[in-house]
Structures are given as structure tokens and as C-alpha cells.
Design a protein around this motif. Structure first.
Motif, PDB file in Angstrom:
ATOM      1  N   GLU A 149       0.825  -1.217   0.000  1.00  0.00           N
ATOM      2  CA  GLU A 149       0.000   0.000   0.000  1.00  0.00           C
ATOM      3  C   GLU A 149       0.856   1.263   0.000  1.00  0.00           C
ATOM      4  OE1 GLU A 149      -3.068  -0.389  -0.602  1.00  0.00           O
ATOM      5  OE2 GLU A 149      -2.970  -2.565  -0.323  1.00  0.00           O
ATOM      6  N   GLU A 150       2.070   1.135  -0.531  1.00  0.00           N
ATOM      7  CA  GLU A 150       2.978   2.277  -0.609  1.00  0.00           C
ATOM      8  C   GLU A 150       3.114   2.727  -2.065  1.00  0.00           C
ATOM      9  OE1 GLU A 150       4.765   5.198  -0.540  1.00  0.00           O
ATOM     10  OE2 GLU A 150       4.845   4.455   1.529  1.00  0.00           O
ATOM     11  N   PRO A 151       2.408   3.791  -2.460  1.00  0.00           N
ATOM     12  CA  PRO A 151       2.385   4.188  -3.878  1.00  0.00           C
ATOM     13  C   PRO A 151       3.606   4.980  -4.331  1.00  0.00           C
ATOM     14  CG  PRO A 151       0.990   5.653  -2.595  1.00  0.00           C
ATOM     15  CD  PRO A 151       1.516   4.616  -1.645  1.00  0.00           C
ATOM     16  N   GLU A 154       5.947   2.609  -7.618  1.00  0.00           N
ATOM     17  CA  GLU A 154       4.910   1.729  -8.160  1.00  0.00           C
ATOM     18  C   GLU A 154       5.396   0.291  -8.293  1.00  0.00           C
ATOM     19  OE1 GLU A 154       1.808   1.523 -11.953  1.00  0.00           O
ATOM     20  OE2 GLU A 154       3.427   3.003 -11.918  1.00  0.00           O
ATOM     21  N   MET A 157       5.176  -1.393  -4.925  1.00  0.00           N
ATOM     22  CA  MET A 157       3.780  -1.566  -4.560  1.00  0.00           C
ATOM     23  C   MET A 157       3.167  -2.754  -5.307  1.00  0.00           C
ATOM     24  SD  MET A 157       0.574   1.106  -4.927  1.00  0.00           S
ATOM     25  CE  MET A 157       0.631   1.031  -6.749  1.00  0.00           C
ATOM     26  N   ASN A 158       3.419  -2.845  -6.604  1.00  0.00           N
ATOM     27  CA  ASN A 158       2.852  -3.944  -7.399  1.00  0.00           C
ATOM     28  C   ASN A 158       3.422  -5.300  -6.964  1.00  0.00           C
ATOM     29  OD1 ASN A 158       1.295  -2.164  -8.877  1.00  0.00           O
ATOM     30  ND2 ASN A 158       2.802  -1.965 -10.534  1.00  0.00           N
ATOM     31  N   ARG A 161       1.825  -6.264  -3.642  1.00  0.00           N
ATOM     32  CA  ARG A 161       0.452  -6.746  -3.814  1.00  0.00           C
ATOM     33  C   ARG A 161       0.427  -8.142  -4.435  1.00  0.00           C
ATOM     34  NH1 ARG A 161      -2.775  -1.285  -5.959  1.00  0.00           N
ATOM     35  NH2 ARG A 161      -2.744  -0.213  -3.916  1.00  0.00           N
TER      36      ARG A 161
END
Length: 207
Positions: A149-151, A154, A157-158, A161
Motif C-alpha cells: 500500500e505504498e504508492p 509503483e 507496490m505492485n 500486492r
């Protein structure tokens, strides 16, 4: 009925393990040797399959061997005794002991599976570059998921996730395998077999 062969002059082929319903307690076997021409102190026994004799059903979870019901035949030419095996229901104490043993075995199996799965998750996360050598108490998979959840970046973050979703699928699959083992629907897989049945990890995009 069971066929027990004397080893004073036995056949040499096709020896098999004694079936679980045969009581091989020395006192029981001694009973079979009380006739002329046989020495109970040197007598040995082994089980040989023979289609002439039927092995009765035996459920070790609820029954235990209980001596000899009836000696049906003593054959000194073919070196065997044929007899019916007594079976008795387990006592309440024995049933409780079996239940406790099963619970211990299941607990040990769960710990073993948890360790295998956790090491697999951490190994994949580490291959992505996650894990802090200065904080060994934080596993690589948790380190990776912390970015989910750390944008700000990217890519991280990806990956966080993707690894988080994969982790959930892995634990669900591992739980299904464990439940099938506990239910007697399958055997216990080796570590390699277990890992082969788990969902494939996500792939990392090149830099």
C-alpha cells in the motif's frame, strides 16, 4: 484365519511382513508350539501369504489382537499352524491414548507443513530482493508485503500486492492438502511434492 510358518525348516520364498491383526506376542506364539517334536525356545515364525487362508478384517483404531480363538490345524509336513485370531474392542483408556497420539501426530504435521510453506514464501520474496539483514525478525515475505500500500514506488507496490495475493493462495492450498491428509484421503506428501502442488509464485519484471 492365519497361517504361521515354522522356521525350523521353512520355505525360503515370498516371506512377507506379519499382518497387523496377528498377535506376535511370545506368550501367544508359545501356545502354538506345545506339541511333540517342536522346541518352543528355538522356534521362529514368519508370515507367508496363502490363498487358501483368509485374513479377517482388522481395524487398529477400534480393535486389538487378543490371543488365539481356536487352533484349526497343525501341519508338521508343511510346517504351519492355522488358527483364528482373537480380537477385542479397545478400552476407553486405549481409545483415549490413540486419540492423544493422533492429536500429537497432527500437531507435529501442522508444524512441519507451516515450516515448509513459510520457508518457501520467504525464499521467493528474497529472490525478489526483499528481506532486511539488519532486521532478521521480519521475514522477507512480510517485508515485501509492507510495500503493498505504498504508492511512492509503483514497482515495489505492485510486487508487494502480487506477493501478498500469492501468499494467501498458498496458505489456502496448503490447508486443503493438510485437511486431506488428516481425513485419510491421501498420503503425506514429501516436501518436494507439497511445494509442487502449491500455486506458482508471481514473476518479477526486469529492471
Amino acid at each position: 484365519m492365519f497361517r504361521i510358518c515354522f522356521l525350523t525348516d521353512p520355505p525360503t520364498a515370498d516371506r512377507e511382513p506379519v499382518p497387523p491383526g496377528v498377535n506376535t506376542d511370545p506368550d501367544v506364539l508359545k501356545t502354538l508350539t506345545q506339541y511333540e517334536g517342536q522346541n518352543e525356545l528355538t522356534m521362529g515364525f514368519a508370515w507367508y501369504s496363502d490363498e487358501r487362508f483368509e485374513v479377517p478384517a482388522f481395524d487398529p483404531s477400534t480393535q486389538a489382537p487378543d490371543g488365539i480363538d481356536q487352533i484349526l490345524e497343525i501341519n508338521t509336513d508343511e510346517y504351519f499352524v492355522r488358527f483364528t485370531q482373537g480380537l477385542r474392542p479397545l478400552t476407553e483408556d486405549e481409545l483415549a491414548q490413540r486419540a492423544a497420539e493422533r492429536a500429537q501426530q497432527e500437531a507435529a504435521l501442522i508444524r512441519q507443513y507451516d515450516g515448509i510453506v513459510q520457508r518457501h514464501l520467504d525464499a521467493v520474496a528474497k529472490s525478489f530482493g526483499y528481506g532486511d539483514p539488519n532486521r532478521p525478525e521480519v521475514s522477507p515475505i512480510l517485508h515485501a508485503i509492507s510495500y503493498a500500500e505504498e504508492p511512492a514506488v509503483e514497482r515495489f507496490m505492485n510486487e508487494g500486492r502480487a506477493l501478498r495475493a500469492w501468499r494467501s493462495l498458498v496458505w489456502v492450498a496448503a490447508a486443503g492438502i493438510l485437511n486431506a491428509v488428516k481425513a485419510g484421503e491421501r498420503g503425506v506428501p514429501t516436501e518436494a511434492e507439497l511445494l509442487a502442488e502449491l500455486p506458482h509464485p508471481p514473476t518479477q519484471d526486469p529492471l
